[in-house]
Design an enzyme around this catalytic site. Structure first.
Site, PDB file in Angstrom:
ATOM      1  N   THR A 123       1.090  -0.749  -0.612  1.00  0.00           N
ATOM      2  CA  THR A 123       0.423   0.016   0.222  1.00  0.00           C
ATOM      3  C   THR A 123       0.527   1.372  -0.117  1.00  0.00           C
ATOM      4  O   THR A 123       1.650   1.287   0.783  1.00  0.00           O
ATOM      5  CB  THR A 123      -0.366  -0.374   1.395  1.00  0.00           C
ATOM      6  OG1 THR A 123      -1.347  -1.268   1.309  1.00  0.00           O
ATOM      7  CG2 THR A 123      -1.735   1.366   1.257  1.00  0.00           C
ATOM      8  N   PHE A 154      -6.140  -5.878  -1.682  1.00  0.00           N
ATOM      9  CA  PHE A 154      -7.499  -6.033  -0.383  1.00  0.00           C
ATOM     10  C   PHE A 154      -7.977  -7.049   0.865  1.00  0.00           C
ATOM     11  O   PHE A 154      -8.409  -7.151   1.191  1.00  0.00           O
ATOM     12  CB  PHE A 154      -8.565  -6.118  -1.444  1.00  0.00           C
ATOM     13  CG  PHE A 154      -8.839  -4.332  -2.334  1.00  0.00           C
ATOM     14  CD1 PHE A 154      -8.713  -3.384  -1.193  1.00  0.00           C
ATOM     15  CD2 PHE A 154      -7.971  -4.813  -3.409  1.00  0.00           C
ATOM     16  CE1 PHE A 154      -8.631  -1.974  -2.730  1.00  0.00           C
ATOM     17  CE2 PHE A 154      -8.197  -3.556  -3.802  1.00  0.00           C
ATOM     18  CZ  PHE A 154      -7.781  -2.014  -4.282  1.00  0.00           C
ATOM     19  N   GLU A 157      -6.811  -9.545   7.764  1.00  0.00           N
ATOM     20  CA  GLU A 157      -6.344 -10.386   7.957  1.00  0.00           C
ATOM     21  C   GLU A 157      -6.644 -11.670   9.017  1.00  0.00           C
ATOM     22  O   GLU A 157      -7.882 -10.184   9.392  1.00  0.00           O
ATOM     23  CB  GLU A 157      -4.999  -9.964   9.615  1.00  0.00           C
ATOM     24  CG  GLU A 157      -4.542  -9.015   8.423  1.00  0.00           C
ATOM     25  CD  GLU A 157      -3.507  -7.895   9.521  1.00  0.00           C
ATOM     26  OE1 GLU A 157      -3.292  -8.874  10.728  1.00  0.00           O
ATOM     27  OE2 GLU A 157      -2.051  -7.880   9.318  1.00  0.00           O
ATOM     28  N   GLY A 259      -8.865  -1.056  14.583  1.00  0.00           N
ATOM     29  CA  GLY A 259      -7.635  -0.626  14.803  1.00  0.00           C
ATOM     30  C   GLY A 259      -6.839  -1.941  13.719  1.00  0.00           C
ATOM     31  O   GLY A 259      -7.001  -1.982  12.366  1.00  0.00           O
ATOM     32  N   CYS A 262      -3.830  -1.356   9.762  1.00  0.00           N
ATOM     33  CA  CYS A 262      -3.915  -0.930   7.735  1.00  0.00           C
ATOM     34  C   CYS A 262      -4.083   0.406   8.177  1.00  0.00           C
ATOM     35  O   CYS A 262      -4.204   1.044   8.142  1.00  0.00           O
ATOM     36  CB  CYS A 262      -5.110  -1.527   6.746  1.00  0.00           C
ATOM     37  SG  CYS A 262      -3.912  -3.826   6.250  1.00  0.00           S
ATOM     38  N   LYS A 265      -2.977   3.167   9.810  1.00  0.00           N
ATOM     39  CA  LYS A 265      -1.566   3.749   8.969  1.00  0.00           C
ATOM     40  C   LYS A 265      -1.919   4.542   7.709  1.00  0.00           C
ATOM     41  O   LYS A 265      -2.117   5.493   7.366  1.00  0.00           O
ATOM     42  CB  LYS A 265      -1.221   2.279   8.516  1.00  0.00           C
ATOM     43  CG  LYS A 265       0.784   3.030   7.653  1.00  0.00           C
ATOM     44  CD  LYS A 265       1.518   1.074   7.175  1.00  0.00           C
ATOM     45  CE  LYS A 265       0.687   0.840   5.917  1.00  0.00           C
ATOM     46  NZ  LYS A 265       1.703   0.370   5.639  1.00  0.00           N
TER      47      LYS A 265
HETATM   48  C1  UDX Z   1      -8.374  -3.998   6.367  1.00  0.00           C
HETATM   49  C2  UDX Z   1      -9.367  -4.245   4.912  1.00  0.00           C
HETATM   50  O1  UDX Z   1     -10.511  -4.174   4.884  1.00  0.00           O
HETATM   51  C3  UDX Z   1      -8.563  -4.509   4.125  1.00  0.00           C
HETATM   52  O2  UDX Z   1      -9.045  -4.470   2.578  1.00  0.00           O
HETATM   53  C4  UDX Z   1      -6.632  -3.928   3.207  1.00  0.00           C
HETATM   54  O3  UDX Z   1      -6.413  -5.299   2.257  1.00  0.00           O
HETATM   55  C5  UDX Z   1      -6.515  -3.933   4.996  1.00  0.00           C
HETATM   56  O4  UDX Z   1      -7.341  -3.436   5.680  1.00  0.00           O
HETATM   57  P1  UDX Z   1      -7.894  -5.497   8.171  1.00  0.00           P
HETATM   58  O5  UDX Z   1      -7.461  -4.509   8.870  1.00  0.00           O
HETATM   59  O6  UDX Z   1      -7.429  -7.132   7.921  1.00  0.00           O
HETATM   60  O7  UDX Z   1      -8.434  -5.261   6.812  1.00  0.00           O
HETATM   61  O8  UDX Z   1      -9.149  -6.084   9.278  1.00  0.00           O
HETATM   62  P2  UDX Z   1     -10.600  -5.684   9.321  1.00  0.00           P
HETATM   63  O9  UDX Z   1     -12.022  -6.585   9.050  1.00  0.00           O
HETATM   64  O10 UDX Z   1     -10.918  -4.904   7.940  1.00  0.00           O
HETATM   65  O11 UDX Z   1     -10.209  -4.554  10.502  1.00  0.00           O
HETATM   66  C6  UDX Z   1      -9.590  -3.663  10.523  1.00  0.00           C
HETATM   67  C7  UDX Z   1     -10.804  -2.834  12.084  1.00  0.00           C
HETATM   68  O12 UDX Z   1     -11.722  -2.359  12.022  1.00  0.00           O
HETATM   69  C8  UDX Z   1     -10.981  -3.913  12.649  1.00  0.00           C
HETATM   70  O13 UDX Z   1      -9.881  -3.210  14.031  1.00  0.00           O
HETATM   71  C9  UDX Z   1     -12.203  -4.224  13.627  1.00  0.00           C
HETATM   72  O14 UDX Z   1     -12.265  -4.897  14.381  1.00  0.00           O
HETATM   73  C10 UDX Z   1     -12.793  -2.864  12.741  1.00  0.00           C
HETATM   74  N1  UDX Z   1     -14.125  -3.044  13.028  1.00  0.00           N
HETATM   75  C11 UDX Z   1     -14.737  -3.550  11.424  1.00  0.00           C
HETATM   76  C12 UDX Z   1     -14.566  -2.365  13.009  1.00  0.00           C
HETATM   77  O15 UDX Z   1     -15.096  -1.297  14.535  1.00  0.00           O
HETATM   78  N2  UDX Z   1     -16.406  -2.498  12.606  1.00  0.00           N
HETATM   79  C13 UDX Z   1     -16.767  -3.080  11.586  1.00  0.00           C
HETATM   80  O16 UDX Z   1     -17.697  -2.918  11.337  1.00  0.00           O
HETATM   81  C14 UDX Z   1     -15.303  -3.786  11.245  1.00  0.00           C
END
Ligand code: UDX
Length: 445
Positions: A123, A154, A157, A259, A262, A265
């Protein structure tokens, strides 16, 4: 096809494994010899559902290899993916020094009669592809033929393998037909929609997508505060607005805030690049503020209920930034543990996968007691915090939980339970933006 992936972190390793799984020959390069040795010995440095099986299967089939030599990787592969870290700097902008170094190293080993496509998968801020192209041109002393392409990743994790094998879309940014044709061939086995753009648009798509998702989370979190102040229920509100297909229910789960490695940041980076371009994206600063406030509101509700946090025995379920991962980077759960320790609480924590890394990277104070089960964590606890919504927590025996706690007080930062059920079990239960109800209330039936 023969593919090379430089960088064996979350994105690089999972992408490499999935490319091999669909039949490509993949060589993964990493400059950390210990990691390469571990991978060669079949040890996977991260926890990601399904990853270990695919790596083992494809190593056995001789389609997946690991090396520390960029030269070996570049020499044998027509398409070279860069998947190295792009960490944040203190001012929010991105440290692109790993990308720059890899670009120079690739340029140094390009050969005159070999055409290579160099793909940025990390990214990066918009216009990085231009810099990568300039750098490779400058260090490519044999005048080898190459093109640069942007192909943002995209994956999430916790479901990275599933996301990679069945993506919503594949974005390919480039301006050479030859490179785009090779990229389409790489992705042909995935049967997913492909969006072809210029390089700048592809880079921007990644930051804009992640910022929009974070905005959705902050939006519902701001609504959750209004729900608490007015006696409405955020889950119902999210259902109600999410049923509108233009909005959608995904990413409308109120909680402790986003948190991970990704969102925090990427939003900071998008703010920094828009400032740099002279078009400040102030809306995103508000998204960040709401995210910070969400954790503070949670801590305040704990202080309100417990009066004093000093010397209180508090159990925390969950350390990872989300379930189904061992990743504890930028985890709100970890921040809360540290805040409680600072206020003098005695914290006992449990996480199914994240405890080892939390200790290894010294993210939590040594005074935090880590235990081997959710029930062990709550023995004698005066309050329980649910900080990550692992399935294991949803399936606990609630009577047992109540009998083991000193006082049955639960702060559910991820709305894992139904307030009415928890009250029936005799808990004092506080979710995020949840209405305090009883089962009898028809609106919640
Ligand atoms: C994210 C993007 O979804 C992904 O497309 C990109 O490539 C990398 O960043 P990721 O960080 O792995 O992926 O997790 P994600 O499922 O998106 O959750 C990110 C954060 O948002 C987590 O802390 C999660 O708890 C929080 N979250 C997610 C919420 O608080 N509420 C929600 O409805 C969804």
């Amino acid at each position: 096809m023969n593919l090379c992936i430089i960088g064996s972190g979350y994105v690089g390793l999972v992408s490499g494994a999935c490319f091999a799984e669909v039949g490509h020959n993949v060589i993964c390069v990493d400059n950390d010899q210990r990691k390469v040795d571990a991978l060669q010995a079949g040890k996977i440095p991260i926890y990601e559902p399904g990853l270990e099986e695919i790596v083992h299967r494809n190593v056995a089939a001789k389609r997946l290899h690991f090396t520390n030599s960029i030269e070996t990787g570049v020499d044998g592969s027509e398409v070279i993916f860069i998947a190295v870290p792009t960490p944040p700097q203190p001012d929010g902008s991105v440290d692109l020094s790993y990308i720059e170094k890899v670009a120079r190293e690739i340029a140094g080993v390009l050969k005159k009669n070999q055409y290579r496509v160099i793909v940025d998968k990390s990214t990066v801020p918009v216009k990085t592809g231009e810099k990568v192209t300039e750098t490779i041109k400058r260090y490519n002393r044999h005048g080898a033929d190459f093109d640069v392409v942007s192909n943002p990743e995209f994956l999430r994790e916790g479901c990275a393998v599933a996301d990679l094998m069945a993506p919503d879309r594949i974005v390919i940014g480039g301006n050479s037909d030859r490179a785009l044709a090779l990229m389409k061939k790489v992705y042909e086995p995935f049967n997913a929609p492909i969006l072809v753009t210029d390089i700048n648009s592809a880079e921007l798509i990644k930051h804009a997508a992640n910022s929009f998702l974070a905005l959705k989370i902050s939006y519902i979190n701001a609504v959750s505060a209004i729900c608490e102040a007015s006696g409405a229920d955020v889950e119902k509100v999210a259902d109600g607005i999410g049923m509108d297909r233009r909005i959608g229910r995904n990413f409308l789960n109120a909680g402790l805030g986003y948190g991970g490695s990704c969102f925090p940041k990427d939003i900071a980076a998008f703010i920094a690049i828009s400032d740099e371009l002279g078009v400040p994206f102030t809306l995103l600063k508000e998204v960040q503020r709401i995210n910070r406030d969400q954790k503070e509101r949670f801590l305040k509700s704990m202080r309100d209920a417990l009066w004093v946090l000093r010397d209180k025995k508090i159990a925390v379920w969950g350390l990872t930034f989300k379930p189904d991962t061992d990743d504890v980077r930028c985890s709100v759960a970890i921040d809360i543990v540290n805040d409680l320790v600072k206020e003098g609480s005695s914290v006992t924590a449990y996480d199914p996968k994240g405890m080892e890394k939390a200790r290894e990277f010294k993210l939590i104070s040594d005074s935090v007691k880590l235990v081997n089960s959710p029930l062990e964590a709550i023995d004698g606890a005066e309050a329980l915090i649910i900080a990550t919504e692992w399935k294991e927590f949803a399936n606990v025996d609630l009577d047992e939980v109540k009998s083991r706690m000193a006082t049955p007080l639960i702060f559910d930062g991820r709305n894992l339970f139904d307030p009415a059920t928890m009250h029936e079990f005799g808990f004092i239960y506080k979710g995020i933006g949840r209405r305090q109800t009883t089962k009898a209330e028809p609106a919640l039936a």
